[in-house]
Scaffold this motif. Sequence first.
Motif, PDB file in Angstrom:
ATOM      1  N   LYS A 147      49.235  -7.780 -32.127  1.00 41.90           N
ATOM      2  CA  LYS A 147      48.807  -9.109 -32.509  1.00 41.90           C
ATOM      3  C   LYS A 147      47.370  -9.314 -32.050  1.00 41.90           C
ATOM      4  CE  LYS A 147      53.434 -11.146 -32.312  1.00 41.90           C
ATOM      5  NZ  LYS A 147      54.280 -12.164 -31.664  1.00 41.90           N
ATOM      6  N   GLU A 148      46.623 -10.050 -32.863  1.00 40.56           N
ATOM      7  CA  GLU A 148      45.198 -10.161 -32.612  1.00 40.56           C
ATOM      8  C   GLU A 148      44.873 -10.741 -31.243  1.00 40.56           C
ATOM      9  OE1 GLU A 148      43.391 -12.217 -35.837  1.00 40.56           O
ATOM     10  OE2 GLU A 148      43.369 -10.437 -37.115  1.00 40.56           O
ATOM     11  N   SER A 149      45.707 -11.626 -30.715  1.00 39.48           N
ATOM     12  CA  SER A 149      45.412 -12.266 -29.439  1.00 39.48           C
ATOM     13  C   SER A 149      45.969 -11.505 -28.247  1.00 39.48           C
ATOM     14  CB  SER A 149      45.981 -13.687 -29.432  1.00 39.48           C
ATOM     15  OG  SER A 149      47.385 -13.654 -29.661  1.00 39.48           O
ATOM     16  N   LEU A 173      43.413  -9.813 -25.829  1.00 36.12           N
ATOM     17  CA  LEU A 173      42.634 -10.806 -25.091  1.00 36.12           C
ATOM     18  C   LEU A 173      43.466 -11.423 -23.981  1.00 36.12           C
ATOM     19  CD1 LEU A 173      40.228 -12.596 -24.546  1.00 36.12           C
ATOM     20  CD2 LEU A 173      40.967 -14.088 -26.406  1.00 36.12           C
ATOM     21  N   TYR A 174      44.694 -11.834 -24.286  1.00 39.41           N
ATOM     22  CA  TYR A 174      45.551 -12.434 -23.264  1.00 39.41           C
ATOM     23  C   TYR A 174      45.782 -11.456 -22.116  1.00 39.41           C
ATOM     24  CZ  TYR A 174      46.679 -16.249 -26.506  1.00 39.41           C
ATOM     25  OH  TYR A 174      46.611 -17.317 -27.351  1.00 39.41           O
ATOM     26  N   VAL A 230      36.111 -12.584 -22.998  1.00 44.18           N
ATOM     27  CA  VAL A 230      36.382 -13.458 -24.146  1.00 44.18           C
ATOM     28  C   VAL A 230      35.424 -13.128 -25.288  1.00 44.18           C
ATOM     29  CG1 VAL A 230      36.282 -15.832 -24.973  1.00 44.18           C
ATOM     30  CG2 VAL A 230      37.445 -15.315 -22.825  1.00 44.18           C
ATOM     31  N   GLN A 252      37.233 -12.000 -28.656  1.00 43.28           N
ATOM     32  CA  GLN A 252      37.227 -13.013 -29.711  1.00 43.28           C
ATOM     33  C   GLN A 252      36.410 -12.538 -30.900  1.00 43.28           C
ATOM     34  OE1 GLN A 252      36.016 -16.841 -28.105  1.00 43.28           O
ATOM     35  NE2 GLN A 252      38.157 -17.427 -27.752  1.00 43.28           N
ATOM     36  N   PRO A 282      39.003  -9.067 -32.343  1.00 39.73           N
ATOM     37  CA  PRO A 282      40.383  -9.246 -31.868  1.00 39.73           C
ATOM     38  C   PRO A 282      41.263  -8.018 -32.009  1.00 39.73           C
ATOM     39  CG  PRO A 282      40.012 -10.427 -33.929  1.00 39.73           C
ATOM     40  CD  PRO A 282      38.671  -9.997 -33.452  1.00 39.73           C
TER      41      PRO A 282
END
Length: 266
Positions: free
Chosen positions: A2-4, A7-8, A48, A52, A55
Motif C-alpha cells: 500500500k502506498e502509505s 511511510l508509516y 516524509v 510522500q 509513495p
Amino acid sequence: MKESAALYTAIELAESGYDIYPLSANTKTPPKGHHGYLEATKDQNTIVDWFQSNPAYNLGLRLDTSHLLVVDVDIHDSTKNGKDSLFELQRQGKTLPPDTYIEKTASGGLHYFFKYTGDKVRKVNNWPGIDLLTDFTVIAPSEIDGAAYAPLDGRTLADIQSAPNWLVDELSTNNLNGASEHAYTTRLKKYTGRLLDEMVQGVSTGDRNVWLTKMAGRMFSVGADPKTVYNMLSVINDSFVDPSLSSKEINVIFQSILKRESKGVN
C-alpha cells in the motif's frame, strides 16, 4: 505494498531511533541521486519528503548505527540453500534464537535480526546461502515483484534478541581475516580502492563536469578499457551525481578524455 505503508513504517522506525533510507520501487537499490544507507536518517521531515513524493519506494534500514546484525538466509539457489546450512550449523550446536525478530524476504528466505555492537562487516555467503550483514538491509513492508518482506508471527523490532556468542565469535575471528575494518582499509587500500571510494561518495551541483572528467582520467590511468570507462561514467552519473548530467554531456566528457589519452599513447 500500500502506498502509505512504507511511510508509516519509516516514521515508526525513526521514532524508535532507527536510521532509514529509501529504495527504488520494486528494487533493493537506492533511487537515482541517492547514496543509500550513507544518507539514512531519523529526521521525520526528510522521511516524509522522500515517501510522500514517491509513495511506492521500498524501505532500507541502516544497521551499524542501530547496532544490529542481520543473518540473511537465502533459499533461491539450490546449490547454496541457506536452510541446509542452518541445519548443518545446528548439528554443530550453533543455533539461531527462534524468538528474535525475523522477516520473511520477498524471495522466500529469512532475515534474522540480532543486537550486535561489533565491527561493521558484510560477509556474503559466509556459509552457503547465508550472508552476515551489519551495514544495511531491506526491511518490511518492501516489495519485490509483488512479494513483500513481512515479519513472522506478528513480531516487531522490539523482539530483537542479542546475537548468540558463537555468532559474535564468528564475526570477530572471520572479519577480514581477523583485521578490523579500519585496520584493513589502512593497510590494504591502494590507488584503485581510493578511486572507488571517491566514485561512490559522488558529487552534487557545481563541480559535476569537472569531477566526472577527473574520474574518467583516473580510470584511464589505472588501465581501464575505453568501453569500461564509458560504461562506468554512465553508472556513476546515474547513481552518484545529483542531479545527473545528460547523456550528451557524458559523451562530451568521455570523448575529451579519450582524445587526450590517445595522444599520450602515440
